[in-house]
Design an enzyme around this catalytic site. Structure first.
Site, PDB file in Angstrom:
ATOM      1  N   CYS A 104       0.747  -1.163   0.172  1.00 18.69           N
ATOM      2  CA  CYS A 104      -0.006   0.087  -0.050  1.00 18.69           C
ATOM      3  C   CYS A 104       0.904   1.422  -0.002  1.00 18.69           C
ATOM      4  CB  CYS A 104      -1.078   0.107   1.031  1.00 18.69           C
ATOM      5  SG  CYS A 104      -0.410  -0.007   2.807  1.00 18.69           S
ATOM      6  N   ASN A 163      -5.975  -9.731   6.754  1.00 18.25           N
ATOM      7  CA  ASN A 163      -6.763  -8.680   7.343  1.00 18.25           C
ATOM      8  C   ASN A 163      -7.461  -7.648   6.543  1.00 18.25           C
ATOM      9  OD1 ASN A 163      -4.699  -7.136   6.484  1.00 18.25           O
ATOM     10  ND2 ASN A 163      -3.495  -7.253   8.425  1.00 18.25           N
ATOM     11  N   ARG A 195      -0.269 -18.010   3.871  1.00 14.51           N
ATOM     12  CA  ARG A 195      -1.091 -18.174   5.186  1.00 14.51           C
ATOM     13  C   ARG A 195      -2.384 -18.717   4.576  1.00 14.51           C
ATOM     14  NH1 ARG A 195       0.292 -14.187   9.292  1.00 14.51           N
ATOM     15  NH2 ARG A 195       2.558 -14.434   9.353  1.00 14.51           N
ATOM     16  N   ASP A 229      -8.997  -8.812  11.503  1.00 18.36           N
ATOM     17  CA  ASP A 229      -8.145  -9.884  11.575  1.00 18.36           C
ATOM     18  C   ASP A 229      -9.019 -11.217  11.141  1.00 18.36           C
ATOM     19  OD1 ASP A 229      -5.832  -8.632  11.611  1.00 18.36           O
ATOM     20  OD2 ASP A 229      -5.281  -9.540  13.698  1.00 18.36           O
ATOM     21  N   GLU A 244      11.894 -11.393   9.753  1.00 18.59           N
ATOM     22  CA  GLU A 244      11.011 -11.965  10.997  1.00 18.59           C
ATOM     23  C   GLU A 244      12.021 -12.551  11.871  1.00 18.59           C
ATOM     24  OE1 GLU A 244       7.945 -11.592  11.309  1.00 18.59           O
ATOM     25  OE2 GLU A 244       7.117 -11.162   9.300  1.00 18.59           O
ATOM     26  N   ARG A 290       5.337 -18.238   8.692  1.00 18.78           N
ATOM     27  CA  ARG A 290       5.938 -16.790   9.087  1.00 18.78           C
ATOM     28  C   ARG A 290       7.297 -16.951   8.430  1.00 18.78           C
ATOM     29  NH1 ARG A 290       5.050 -12.566  11.890  1.00 18.78           N
ATOM     30  NH2 ARG A 290       3.376 -13.873  13.222  1.00 18.78           N
ATOM     31  N   ARG A 346      10.125  -9.189   4.607  1.00 18.44           N
ATOM     32  CA  ARG A 346      10.328  -8.981   6.181  1.00 18.44           C
ATOM     33  C   ARG A 346      11.409  -9.667   6.870  1.00 18.44           C
ATOM     34  NH1 ARG A 346       4.125  -7.615   7.966  1.00 18.44           N
ATOM     35  NH2 ARG A 346       3.606  -6.116   6.048  1.00 18.44           N
ATOM     36  N   GLU A 390      -2.329  -7.187  -2.251  1.00 18.70           N
ATOM     37  CA  GLU A 390      -2.970  -5.980  -1.386  1.00 18.70           C
ATOM     38  C   GLU A 390      -3.909  -5.127  -2.311  1.00 18.70           C
ATOM     39  OE1 GLU A 390       0.100  -4.237   1.080  1.00 18.70           O
ATOM     40  OE2 GLU A 390      -1.778  -2.923   1.848  1.00 18.70           O
ATOM     41  N   CYS A 440      -6.811  -0.649   3.549  1.00 18.71           N
ATOM     42  CA  CYS A 440      -6.232  -1.827   2.493  1.00 18.71           C
ATOM     43  C   CYS A 440      -6.549  -3.282   3.236  1.00 18.71           C
ATOM     44  CB  CYS A 440      -4.882  -1.588   2.397  1.00 18.71           C
ATOM     45  SG  CYS A 440      -3.763  -1.811   3.971  1.00 18.71           S
TER      46      CYS A 440
HETATM   47  P1  ATP Z   1       1.706 -10.976  11.922  1.00 13.90           P
HETATM   48  O1  ATP Z   1       0.838 -10.114  13.164  1.00 13.90           O
HETATM   49  O2  ATP Z   1       1.337 -12.116  11.722  1.00 13.90           O
HETATM   50  O3  ATP Z   1       3.176 -10.524  11.893  1.00 13.90           O
HETATM   51  P2  ATP Z   1       1.216  -8.492  10.459  1.00 13.90           P
HETATM   52  O4  ATP Z   1       0.343  -7.785  11.299  1.00 13.90           O
HETATM   53  O5  ATP Z   1       2.660  -8.105  10.543  1.00 13.90           O
HETATM   54  O6  ATP Z   1       1.206  -9.984  10.763  1.00 13.90           O
HETATM   55  P3  ATP Z   1       0.266  -7.234   8.143  1.00 13.90           P
HETATM   56  O7  ATP Z   1       1.399  -6.224   7.946  1.00 13.90           O
HETATM   57  O8  ATP Z   1      -0.821  -6.752   8.504  1.00 13.90           O
HETATM   58  O9  ATP Z   1       0.863  -8.529   8.994  1.00 13.90           O
HETATM   59  O10 ATP Z   1       0.155  -8.121   6.680  1.00 13.90           O
HETATM   60  C1  ATP Z   1      -0.994  -8.515   6.206  1.00 13.90           C
HETATM   61  C2  ATP Z   1      -0.871  -9.917   5.961  1.00 13.90           C
HETATM   62  O11 ATP Z   1       0.163 -10.467   5.396  1.00 13.90           O
HETATM   63  C3  ATP Z   1      -1.158 -10.828   7.047  1.00 13.90           C
HETATM   64  O12 ATP Z   1      -2.729 -11.189   7.374  1.00 13.90           O
HETATM   65  C4  ATP Z   1      -0.421 -12.364   6.451  1.00 13.90           C
HETATM   66  O13 ATP Z   1      -1.520 -12.681   5.741  1.00 13.90           O
HETATM   67  C5  ATP Z   1       0.619 -11.673   5.767  1.00 13.90           C
HETATM   68  N1  ATP Z   1       2.063 -11.845   6.427  1.00 13.90           N
HETATM   69  C6  ATP Z   1       2.536 -10.621   7.270  1.00 13.90           C
HETATM   70  N2  ATP Z   1       3.537 -11.211   7.601  1.00 13.90           N
HETATM   71  C7  ATP Z   1       3.923 -12.529   7.024  1.00 13.90           C
HETATM   72  C8  ATP Z   1       4.963 -13.314   7.043  1.00 13.90           C
HETATM   73  N3  ATP Z   1       6.082 -13.099   7.767  1.00 13.90           N
HETATM   74  N4  ATP Z   1       4.865 -14.499   6.533  1.00 13.90           N
HETATM   75  C9  ATP Z   1       3.762 -14.814   5.589  1.00 13.90           C
HETATM   76  N5  ATP Z   1       2.578 -13.870   5.560  1.00 13.90           N
HETATM   77  C10 ATP Z   1       2.798 -12.706   6.201  1.00 13.90           C
HETATM   78 ZN    ZN Z   2      -1.539  -1.855   3.423  1.00 13.38          ZN
HETATM   79 MG    MG Z   3       4.289  -8.958  11.218  1.00 15.88          MG
END
Ligand code: ATP
Ligand code: ZN
Ligand code: MG
Length: 504
Positions: free
Chosen positions: A305, A438, A470, A417, A337, A346, A335, A354, A463
């Site tokens: 976004c 989400n 997932r 969520d 992680e 994850r 990311r 998006e 968004c």
């Molecule tokens: P989480 O709380 O699980 O870390 P987030 O709040 O960081 O998620 P957002 O930034 O809102 O996630 O991203 C939206 C979507 O992207 C999530 O609902 C999920 O489907 C996906 N997503 C986010 N982080 C990851 C990841 N590390 N691996 C796979 N999918 C991910």
């Molecule tokens: Zn967004």
């Molecule tokens: Mg996260």
């Protein structure tokens, strides 16, 4: 709350008439400039001043409005007047000490730091921040107000820490029979459908896993986005720092980015030592490499976004284009992680669609309902998942004190969520469910930050993050890898599966 600022103005020369020259001008100029800055909000005054050779020291105090807001005007007007009366200029200014007071709800639990010279005390619900050695640029760029906001934010954050994210159940699907109990990533690894990638948190998906991920993408497009009139856009994969400064991500999650650097040059001669070392040692000469690339200049896509907002920045959307509905599925999210990595759930690199929407508040509330219906159709009728939705409050909203809105039951701005039960993690009641996507409405936060306008009225945006890994893990965790156990609706879209290579 009282404030006290000491400034030193450097003059081009000591006025021949000494303090008389200053006496004739400064008290009047200061009084007028302060009055203009304060405008009936409390009092402000020039508390004292003193001339030491070419340095004019002055002290401003105020009760409400912070007095640095008048300092540049005082400097400018004194420069003009003193030039005329005594042929003396004002070269520069600095602020050796500036004490600001602000109300504090709760004493800090731990010390609060700032990256600029300062001294902070909190007593009887009053914060007293002394900033030291501020330059003219710092005053011009308004560091004092930002420093106070940062201290306030850090104090608020301390009081939120340890508290759980706000979470209220919105709705639940019917209970479903679980056809698997295994961790789906383990199951796919056992069948060599996926291989843990060559770099951290990345996965190689073989033909079957890739096919299933693409099926999920297809379902999202044909069952949700196309019927609701979303159009696809294709965005660059690198996010500029400027964009992330505007969204707040750069201050929010700097430790989660993969940073992108550029070579300083592509001239082979400059790289000769590097290539020679590679040829002789068959290793990567990392120090040599570090010297040949520049500092990070961008990040690999974190979310899509921000760059979509950049695309719209500074533009006015015609009425007939509202609500604007677009989505990107090209940029891949990266990311860092770190310790949180787990299987395909994850990962450090994930594939996400998006959708982003911009429109009036009413349009977005309506669209949110349509999206919820289409998503529900996918998860109930095609994937037959056991899932639930929850109203959660994003951290930035908790911080900015917007929690009241959720508590009042309105549920306008905020995030929903979507969570799936993963049987391999334990019982429904005790285990953590997986957030697989989400859906947010963020109000005017980003339309303001990127100056996105409508012909009339206010524009909001939001968004939805459709995480394909997932969706896939949620599905396989409940239905298993055996296609015979998959719901009919899903079988129709997903079968036949491509064959896997046979490894000997
Ligand atoms: P989480 O709380 O699980 O870390 P987030 O709040 O960081 O998620 P957002 O930034 O809102 O996630 O991203 C939206 C979507 O992207 C999530 O609902 C999920 O489907 C996906 N997503 C986010 N982080 C990851 C990841 N590390 N691996 C796979 N999918 C991910
Ligand atoms: Zn967004
Ligand atoms: Mg996260």
């Amino acid at each position: 709350m009282p404030h006290r600022l000491t400034a030193i103005l450097s003059l081009s020369a000591a006025p021949a008439r000494g303090e008389t020259a200053i006496e004739e001008l400064l008290p009047r100029i200061a009084a007028e400039s302060l009055e203009r800055a304060v405008r009936n909000r409390g009092r402000a005054e020039l508390a004292r001043w003193k001339l030491h050779g070419v340095e004019l020291e002055l002290e401003l105090t105020s009760t409400e409005v912070r007095p640095h807001q008048a300092l540049l005007a005082i400097q400018r007007r004194l420069q003009e007047a003193l030039g005329k009366s005594d042929k003396v200029g004002v070269r520069s200014l600095r602020v050796p000490s500036y004490t600001l007071e602000f109300p504090v709800e709760k004493a800090p639990e731990r010390p609060v730091g700032l990256p600029i010279p300062h001294h902070l005390t909190v007593e009887h619900k009053v914060g007293r921040l002394e900033l030291r050695d501020l330059s003219e640029e710092a005053i011009r760029d308004n560091w004092p107000d930002r420093a106070v906001s940062l201290v306030e934010e850090k104090l608020r954050r301390q009081s939120y820490e340890g508290k759980e994210q706000y979470w209220t159940l919105l709705g639940e699907s019917p209970r479903r029979e679980m056809r698997a109990a295994e961790d789906p990533t383990e199951a796919m690894l056992a069948r060599a459908w996926v291989r843990s990638g060559p770099t951290k948190g990345k996965w190689f998906l073989g033909p079957r896993a890739a096919h299933l991920l693409k099926v999920m993408e297809k379902i999202a497009r044909t069952e949700v986005l196309d019927p609701l009139g979303f159009s696809e856009v294709v965005q660059p994969h690198h996010d500029s720092f400027d964009i992330l400064l505007r969204t707040g991500h750069l201050e929010g999650v700097p430790g989660e980015f993969y940073y992108v650097t550029e070579p300083k040059t592509r001239d082979p001669a400059a790289w000769e030592r590097f290539t020679d070392l590679v040829k002789i040692t068959r290793r990567v000469p990392t120090e040599e490499l570090a010297a040949l690339v520049g500092p990070p200049a961008a990040v690999s896509c974190y979310a899509q976004c921000p760059t979509i907002y950049w695309w719209l920045s500074g533009r006015t959307l015609a009425e007939e284009s509202l609500p604007l509905k677009v989505y990107d599925r090209t940029a891949i999210s990266n990311r860092y992680e770190s310790g949180g990595r787990h299987g395909l759930e994850r990962v450090d690199e994930f594939h996400r669609i998006e959708p982003v929407y911009v429109g009036t508040k009413e349009q977005l509330l309506e669209l949110r309902e349509r999206l919820r219906e289409r998503y529900a159709h996918v998860f109930n009728d095609l994937l037959e998942l056991e899932w639930r939705t929850a109203w959660v409050t994003p951290f930035y909203m908790q911080q900015s004190g917007e929690l009241a809105e959720e508590e009042s039951g309105e549920r306008v701005r905020g995030t929903i969520d979507f969570e799936a039960y993963l049987p391999y993690r334990g019982t429904r009641e005790k285990s953590e469910w997986l957030e697989f996507q989400n859906l947010s409405i963020v109000g005017d936060k980003y339309t303001k930050a990127f100056t996105i306008k409508a012909q009339r009225g206010e524009l909001w945006s939001g968004c939805s993050g459709i995480g394909l890994e997932r969706w896939l893990t949620a599905f396989l965790a409940q239905k298993g890898l055996d296609e015979a156990g998959w719901p009919e609706g899903f079988q129709r879209v997903a079968l036949p599966l491509p064959s896997e290579p046979r490894f000997l």
